[in-house]
Design a protein around this motif. Sequence first.
Motif, PDB file in Angstrom:
ATOM      1  N   THR A 170      51.237  49.405  42.277  1.00 53.38           N
ATOM      2  CA  THR A 170      51.035  48.996  41.094  1.00 53.38           C
ATOM      3  C   THR A 170      49.330  48.903  41.215  1.00 53.38           C
ATOM      4  OG1 THR A 170      51.421  46.090  41.038  1.00 53.38           O
ATOM      5  CG2 THR A 170      52.875  47.671  40.978  1.00 53.38           C
ATOM      6  N   GLN A 171      49.082  49.267  40.372  1.00 51.78           N
ATOM      7  CA  GLN A 171      47.696  49.411  39.959  1.00 51.78           C
ATOM      8  C   GLN A 171      46.872  47.068  39.253  1.00 51.78           C
ATOM      9  OE1 GLN A 171      44.833  51.130  40.602  1.00 51.78           O
ATOM     10  NE2 GLN A 171      47.705  51.603  41.681  1.00 51.78           N
ATOM     11  N   PRO A 209      63.135  41.123  44.329  1.00 54.08           N
ATOM     12  CA  PRO A 209      62.630  40.426  44.799  1.00 54.08           C
ATOM     13  C   PRO A 209      62.655  40.667  46.529  1.00 54.08           C
ATOM     14  CG  PRO A 209      65.188  39.741  44.455  1.00 54.08           C
ATOM     15  CD  PRO A 209      64.338  40.991  43.098  1.00 54.08           C
ATOM     16  N   ASP A 210      63.867  42.256  46.825  1.00 53.99           N
ATOM     17  CA  ASP A 210      63.559  42.718  48.111  1.00 53.99           C
ATOM     18  C   ASP A 210      63.274  43.342  48.184  1.00 53.99           C
ATOM     19  OD1 ASP A 210      65.835  40.922  48.991  1.00 53.99           O
ATOM     20  OD2 ASP A 210      67.705  41.616  48.133  1.00 53.99           O
ATOM     21  N   ALA A 211      62.053  44.130  47.242  1.00 51.39           N
ATOM     22  CA  ALA A 211      61.492  45.309  47.539  1.00 51.39           C
ATOM     23  C   ALA A 211      60.166  44.406  48.213  1.00 51.39           C
ATOM     24  CB  ALA A 211      60.933  46.166  46.820  1.00 51.39           C
ATOM     25  N   ASN A 212      59.294  45.374  48.946  1.00 54.62           N
ATOM     26  CA  ASN A 212      57.619  45.198  49.131  1.00 54.62           C
ATOM     27  C   ASN A 212      56.840  45.505  48.197  1.00 54.62           C
ATOM     28  OD1 ASN A 212      58.669  44.263  51.614  1.00 54.62           O
ATOM     29  ND2 ASN A 212      58.136  45.958  52.495  1.00 54.62           N
ATOM     30  N   VAL A 213      56.532  45.012  47.812  1.00 55.35           N
ATOM     31  CA  VAL A 213      55.461  45.146  45.951  1.00 55.35           C
ATOM     32  C   VAL A 213      53.903  44.653  46.490  1.00 55.35           C
ATOM     33  CG1 VAL A 213      55.383  44.951  43.953  1.00 55.35           C
ATOM     34  CG2 VAL A 213      57.614  44.682  44.725  1.00 55.35           C
ATOM     35  N   PHE A 214      53.282  45.574  45.704  1.00 55.19           N
ATOM     36  CA  PHE A 214      51.879  45.296  46.234  1.00 55.19           C
ATOM     37  C   PHE A 214      50.702  46.055  45.551  1.00 55.19           C
ATOM     38  CE2 PHE A 214      53.536  49.258  48.586  1.00 55.19           C
ATOM     39  CZ  PHE A 214      52.251  49.853  48.280  1.00 55.19           C
ATOM     40  N   VAL A 215      49.729  45.238  45.442  1.00 55.26           N
ATOM     41  CA  VAL A 215      48.595  45.679  44.368  1.00 55.26           C
ATOM     42  C   VAL A 215      48.076  47.115  45.178  1.00 55.26           C
ATOM     43  CG1 VAL A 215      46.408  45.310  43.681  1.00 55.26           C
ATOM     44  CG2 VAL A 215      48.509  43.975  43.412  1.00 55.26           C
ATOM     45  N   SER A 216      48.007  47.980  45.108  1.00 58.10           N
ATOM     46  CA  SER A 216      47.117  49.810  45.219  1.00 58.10           C
ATOM     47  C   SER A 216      46.021  49.254  45.741  1.00 58.10           C
ATOM     48  CB  SER A 216      47.931  50.817  45.021  1.00 58.10           C
ATOM     49  OG  SER A 216      47.862  51.575  45.061  1.00 58.10           O
TER      50      SER A 216
END
Length: 279
Positions: free
Chosen positions: A177-178, A191-198
Amino acid sequence: MNEISNHQQAIDLLQQLGLKEYEARCFVALARLPKGTAKEISETSEVPRTRVYDAIRVLETKGLVEIQHSNPQQFRAVPIEEAAETLRQEYESRTDTLVEALTAIEPAESNGGDEEITHEVWALSGTTAITNRTQQLIDAAGREIVFIVGREDVVTDELLEQLQEALDTGLDVLIGTQTEDLREQVAEALPDANVFVSGLEWLHSSPLEVDDDTTISRLLLIDKNTILVSSVHETATGEIETEKAVFGRGFDNGIVVIARRLMATGLQPADDPETPDDD
């Protein structure tokens, strides 16, 4: 002015859903009246009285209008919600029939023989078409989905639901995400995904000193084989022009490796499924 706009918009949309102009005008007129005679409908809709009867007959056949056989005859539109559902079902039925007909058509012979296509790139325009293609590619994923969100409105409930289904089947899902706020929202929903600030700051603007208002809308990499990139351009008045995209499959390994490394910028190595475990 707004009332006139809504009136014409309703007529235009009904025509897009399969009604002819006089039929659409008569239905909109009846939607404004509790009930009406042919004369009253004609006066409200500006449809010639002699054509009102033909239009009403079609609307009755479609289940959009009720008739009271009095003298003179009275007509009324079915409730708006009921009419919308009737039109939706007819539209979906036509779409299903179209799919069946197109599927049953024999393919034309190609002069290209049986040569396998190893690399292809195609272009798409329009948010709806690009969203549909995004969903199709995600549905076809077999191992990994890397999705970088350039614009917040790309993240819809439908997209989150689809990504959750991918997670439920055991796929690796990485989402960049931005902003931190959007990261938190997506992480809470998935909750099971790898979510990060791009770390790809240039998604919102060109790194060069030029007047460039193009924004990357979405970046998608499926199974290290298929890539979709879409962008929008913001006009001087702040309006967003049509979203455009290119997507391709069958890229050679070098291009895919570079693309994936770029898209994972900002993701902690420990959270990347590609990072080998230390022994």
